[in-house]
Scaffold this active site. Structure first.
Site, mmCIF file in Angstrom:
data_model
loop_
_atom_site.group_PDB
_atom_site.id
_atom_site.type_symbol
_atom_site.label_atom_id
_atom_site.label_comp_id
_atom_site.label_asym_id
_atom_site.label_seq_id
_atom_site.Cartn_x
_atom_site.Cartn_y
_atom_site.Cartn_z
ATOM 1 N N HIS A 60 -9.011 3.890 -1.307
ATOM 2 C CA HIS A 60 -7.924 2.932 -1.359
ATOM 3 C C HIS A 60 -7.357 1.795 -2.657
ATOM 4 C CE1 HIS A 60 -4.095 1.386 0.305
ATOM 5 N NE2 HIS A 60 -4.329 0.710 1.060
ATOM 6 N N CYS A 65 -0.179 2.070 6.878
ATOM 7 C CA CYS A 65 -0.133 0.567 6.732
ATOM 8 C C CYS A 65 0.682 -0.780 5.405
ATOM 9 C CB CYS A 65 -0.452 0.211 8.188
ATOM 10 S SG CYS A 65 -2.147 0.261 7.367
ATOM 11 N N CYS A 118 0.739 -0.874 -0.624
ATOM 12 C CA CYS A 118 0.378 0.290 -0.130
ATOM 13 C C CYS A 118 0.339 0.785 -0.005
ATOM 14 C CB CYS A 118 -0.740 -0.288 1.098
ATOM 15 S SG CYS A 118 -2.290 -1.691 1.502
#
Length: 390
Positions: A346, A376, A90
């Protein structure tokens, strides 16, 4: 050491899974952010030393070096522009920013575009993993990993539920945070706060050609009742789809340059990179590392959390920013002031530069100085970037 400057950062409005951006090839979606960045900044396209493109699911239409393909599809960058595609899960495009800054700070390059792309509609999450019906994720079945972490089910969702337990959070805490994400995103959209950072994307709809300029995932009718009524993702858990980040299509990009190029090309920077940090910790709870990465970044920068005016902490799951707030003692009013991934989506590899676009423009709009971004990442890794608005 030389200073790395952010001249501008842009993003597309998010598209829901199977939504308004699903018909756009990821290469073209990435190219759109690159072109907007070059056009807006007025940078000499031939002076770009490299494009660093974050992408998590490098398969299908995002395979075969999607960063280079985006450059080739670009209407502004010459074919002589190099590109590379990177994966730090991510945090891929936040790492792209940090690699770009390192290149400029070291003096080895002067103009680098950090960018990200993820079309989660066209290249579904997990497309690059190998699954075995009896053994689970094939990529984690190495004898070495099994020896060190016997019987572990590697899951970001499980890690998020572990954070809920460890930090004493309740389902109501998660639901209220999710509602706040939507409320802030609604306010930002209605006030035009996102206008300066969003790249319009032309799409075809049943009503004809339109410009995609509004984040499609925002629930404009969200209430605490509607959010709290969403079913749990696991029988004994507290997380629901409503308190998790939305699957999203999108791209983003940021221009990082040296002071010499600022002067030579007459560019006006929005911010300078003040600190770049990356740390790694427990790969099982996995998503908790932004807490400790922030501690280290602040220590290295000689700052306290009170010195930071705005924070962008990726809302992969609501427990992550909530635990981050408890751990750091940060002011909730400075966190994700325009909403986060729960409302806005996201888009994995694009989220790093997406959050940076929101952060630099929010600092400018509010006349604030310091911003901190962290997220994270799979495997228990976290990046932190601290910037100073100029």
């Amino acid at each position: 050491m030389a200073t790395a400057y952010i001249v501008d950062a842009v993003r597309t409005a998010g598209g829901r899974r199977g939504g308004r951006l699903a018909g756009v090839h990821p290469v073209d979606l990435a190219a759109a952010s690159l072109d907007a960045l070059v056009t807006r900044t007025g940078i000499d396209p031939g002076s770009v030393d490299d494009v660093i493109m974050g992408c998590v699911s490098q398969a299908g239409e995002q395979s075969m070096q999607v960063g280079r393909n985006a450059v080739l599809a670009s209407r502004t960058l010459p074919q002589s522009t190099p590109a590379v595609t990177i994966d730090r899960q991510c945090g891929s495009s936040q790492q792209a920013i940090q690699f770009a800054a390192q290149a400029v700070m070291s003096g080895t390059q002067d103009v680098v575009i950090a960018a990200g792309i993820e079309s989660m509609s066209r290249v579904p999450m997990g497309s690059t993993a190998t699954f075995h019906m009896k053994e689970g994720l094939g990529m984690y079945k190495s004898p070495g990993l099994e020896e060190k972490y016997p019987g572990i089910m590697w899951s970001q969702f499980m890690g998020a539920e572990m954070i809920v337990d460890k930090h004493g959070l309740t389902k109501d805490d998660l639901d209220r945070f999710a509602l706040e994400s939507h409320m802030r995103a609604i306010a930002a959209t209605n006030s035009g706060a996102f206008t300066a950072e969003i790249v319009p994307i032309t799409i075809q709809t049943p009503e004809g050609e339109q410009q995609h300029i509004v984040d499609e995932g925002i629930r404009f009718d969200a209430t605490l009742e509607s959010i709290s009524s969403v079913k749990l993702l696991s029988e004994k858990g507290r997380i629901t789809a409503a308190s998790s980040s939305q699957i999203c299509d999108g791209s983003s990009a940021a221009l990082i340059v040296s002071e010499r190029v600022l002067k030579e090309q007459g560019l006006t920077p929005m911010a300078r990179i003040h600190n770049i940090t990356v740390t790694a910790g427990d790969p099982v709870i996995m998503l908790e590392e932004p807490l400790f990465a922030t501690d280290r970044a602040l220590q290295r920068a000689g700052m306290s959390i009170g010195d930071i005016d705005l924070y962008e902490v990726n809302e992969a799951f609501a427990p992550v920013p909530l635990a981050w707030l408890k751990h750091t003692g940060a002011d909730p009013e400075r966190l994700n002031v325009n909403g986060g991934a729960i409302a806005l989506g996201h888009p994995l590899g694009a989220s790093g530069t997406k959050l940076m676009a929101t952060l630099v423009h929010a600092l400018k709009a509010r006349g604030k100085k310091y911003g901190l971004q962290t997220m994270c990442e799979g495997g228990g890794v976290a990046n932190v970037t601290i910037i100073e608005a100029l």
